[in-house]
Design an enzyme around this catalytic site. Structure first.
Site, mmCIF file in Angstrom:
data_model
loop_
_atom_site.group_PDB
_atom_site.id
_atom_site.type_symbol
_atom_site.label_atom_id
_atom_site.label_comp_id
_atom_site.label_asym_id
_atom_site.label_seq_id
_atom_site.Cartn_x
_atom_site.Cartn_y
_atom_site.Cartn_z
ATOM 1 N N LYS A 11 0.813 -1.217 0.000
ATOM 2 C CA LYS A 11 0.000 0.000 0.000
ATOM 3 C C LYS A 11 0.851 1.275 0.000
ATOM 4 C CE LYS A 11 -3.962 -2.217 2.231
ATOM 5 N NZ LYS A 11 -4.897 -2.163 3.376
ATOM 6 N N PHE A 59 -15.749 2.717 6.847
ATOM 7 C CA PHE A 59 -14.371 3.073 6.514
ATOM 8 C C PHE A 59 -14.112 3.168 5.004
ATOM 9 C CE2 PHE A 59 -14.423 -1.584 7.040
ATOM 10 C CZ PHE A 59 -13.886 -1.995 5.823
ATOM 11 N N ARG A 87 -1.025 -14.388 4.327
ATOM 12 C CA ARG A 87 -1.765 -13.743 5.413
ATOM 13 C C ARG A 87 -1.011 -13.872 6.735
ATOM 14 N NH1 ARG A 87 -6.103 -11.488 3.850
ATOM 15 N NH2 ARG A 87 -7.080 -11.354 5.903
ATOM 16 N N THR A 93 -4.768 -7.411 10.713
ATOM 17 C CA THR A 93 -5.147 -6.160 10.054
ATOM 18 C C THR A 93 -4.746 -4.948 10.887
ATOM 19 O OG1 THR A 93 -7.002 -7.293 9.006
ATOM 20 C CG2 THR A 93 -7.092 -4.891 9.056
ATOM 21 N N ARG A 104 3.018 -6.189 8.991
ATOM 22 C CA ARG A 104 2.257 -5.093 9.604
ATOM 23 C C ARG A 104 2.840 -4.662 10.942
ATOM 24 N NH1 ARG A 104 -3.433 -7.488 7.499
ATOM 25 N NH2 ARG A 104 -3.603 -6.226 5.600
ATOM 26 N N ASN A 114 -2.081 0.185 6.888
ATOM 27 C CA ASN A 114 -1.558 -1.089 7.395
ATOM 28 C C ASN A 114 -0.645 -1.833 6.421
ATOM 29 O OD1 ASN A 114 -3.475 -2.118 5.651
ATOM 30 N ND2 ASN A 114 -4.647 -3.191 7.221
ATOM 31 N N HIS A 117 -2.049 -5.511 1.495
ATOM 32 C CA HIS A 117 -3.328 -6.195 1.277
ATOM 33 C C HIS A 117 -2.998 -7.582 0.765
ATOM 34 C CE1 HIS A 117 -7.348 -7.076 -0.416
ATOM 35 N NE2 HIS A 117 -6.645 -7.645 -1.392
#
EC number: 2.7.4.6
Length: 139
Positions: A11, A59, A87, A93, A104, A114, A117
């Site tokens: 991100k 959000f 993951r 998250t 993260r 964060n 994705h």
């Protein structure tokens, strides 16, 4: 064990921190191959469509704004149990709940910013990969 593909997005917050290489290293150390990658700046319509599943969530507007604030790095990862493995290395998250050593925990600032994705299941992975990549762009 099944060889799977999953979509990963680094991100804007993590791209701005110049940690793409460190994140790629974690993918590779976990046994995930990067079989396609591109950097782009998502348009508002692209981000809205990609995150449409969250359209009714409070959000959503902030997520779209965040994902369009700067470039992202989008990649297809492949490997045994790639979805779960990705993951696990991403972490929770909310980075405050992420285990030490996860992407993260190490690179994210907040539940909104964060860092990464990742697809949450096989069907989602197929849809998300097809959203960003044509079949002949994946090696």
């Amino acid at each position: 064990m099944a060889i799977e593909r999953t979509l990963s997005i680094i991100k804007p917050d993590a791209v701005a921190k110049n940690v793409i290489g460190q994140i790629y290293s974690r993918f590779e150390k976990a046994g995930l191959k990067i079989i396609s990658a591109k950097m782009c700046h998502l348009s508002k319509p692209q981000a809205e469509k990609f995150y449409a599943v969250h359209k009714d969530r409070p959000f959503y507007p902030d997520l779209v704004k965040f994902m369009t604030q700067g470039p992202v790095m989008i990649q297809v990862l492949e490997g045994e149990n790639a979805i779960v493995k990705n993951r696990e290395i991403m972490g929770a998250t909310n980075p405050k709940e992420a285990l030490p050593g996860t992407i993260r925990a190490d690179f994210a600032d907040s539940i909104d910013a964060n860092a990464v994705h990742g697809s949450d299941g096989p069907e989602t992975a197929k849809e998300e990969i097809a959203f960003f990549f044509k079949p002949d762009e994946i090696f």
